[in-house]
Design an enzyme around this catalytic site. Structure first.
Site, PDB file in Angstrom:
ATOM      1  N   GLU A  62       0.831  -1.209   0.000  1.00  0.00           N
ATOM      2  CA  GLU A  62       0.000   0.000   0.000  1.00  0.00           C
ATOM      3  C   GLU A  62       0.863   1.255   0.000  1.00  0.00           C
ATOM      4  O   GLU A  62       0.476   2.288  -0.555  1.00  0.00           O
ATOM      5  CB  GLU A  62      -0.925   0.007   1.224  1.00  0.00           C
ATOM      6  CG  GLU A  62      -1.977  -1.086   1.222  1.00  0.00           C
ATOM      7  CD  GLU A  62      -1.492  -2.419   1.792  1.00  0.00           C
ATOM      8  OE1 GLU A  62      -0.275  -2.652   1.842  1.00  0.00           O
ATOM      9  OE2 GLU A  62      -2.356  -3.218   2.187  1.00  0.00           O
ATOM     10  N   CYS A  93      -2.850  -3.939   6.577  1.00  0.00           N
ATOM     11  CA  CYS A  93      -2.474  -3.844   7.995  1.00  0.00           C
ATOM     12  C   CYS A  93      -3.006  -2.526   8.551  1.00  0.00           C
ATOM     13  O   CYS A  93      -3.486  -1.659   7.811  1.00  0.00           O
ATOM     14  CB  CYS A  93      -0.956  -3.960   8.157  1.00  0.00           C
ATOM     15  SG  CYS A  93      -0.041  -2.454   7.780  1.00  0.00           S
TER      16      CYS A  93
END
Ligand SMILES: O=c1ccn([C@H]2C[C@H](O)[C@@H](CO)O2)c(=O)[nH]1
Ligand SMILES: [Zn+2]
Length: 136
Positions: A62, A93
């Site tokens: 990401e 996460c």
């Protein structure tokens, strides 16, 4: 009203995430990750995890996706998919949920392990840019 999730080509987004996963640099965890997001102007940005011999400074997929977003003109994320080495959906996460919130906000749709969900369900009661505004 049209369901916003229905207008997204999720299969294409997952395919882009799988392709990005194949570019991951994950020699330490051996856990490659790929991410792809649809931007509000129609383009698709991708990212992969990039690990480091100093384990703690490795980057999640990401993170590189957000770098790609801004390196290619910025914009708001509309839909997001992330996959593991088997090509299966992977939850971002905690840190990455915060990153996604910053660049997609409440309306961002996420391909989760239990279906398409808005960011408000992936990161409830999020802290974000609005919380920095002056309060009366
Ligand atoms: O959402 C996630 C979760 C994990 N990872 C990476 C970090 C690390 O390189 C590897 C194992 O945790 O997976 C991501 O890129 N994105
Ligand atoms: Zn992360």
């Amino acid at each position: 009203m049209t369901d916003p999730a229905a207008t997204v080509d999720w299969d294409a987004l997952r395919a882009a995430a799988r392709e990005a996963m194949s570019t991951a640099y994950a020699p330490y965890s051996r856990f490659p990750v790929g991410a792809a997001a649809l931007v509000d102007d129609g383009r698709v940005v991708v990212g992969c995890n990039v690990e480091n011999a100093s384990y703690g400074v490795g980057l999640c997929a990401e993170c590189s996706l957000i770098g790609a977003l801004h390196g290619s003109g910025g914009g708001r994320l509309v839909a997001f998919a992330c996959v593991d080495g088997h090509g299966n959906a992977l939850m971002p996460c905690g840190r990455c949920r915060q990153l996604l919130w910053e660049h997609g906000g409440a309306a961002l749709l996420v391909d989760t392990v239990s279906g398409i969900k808005p960011m408000t369900e992936v990161l409830p009661d999020a802290f974000g840019p609005d919380d920095l505004l002056e309060r009366a």
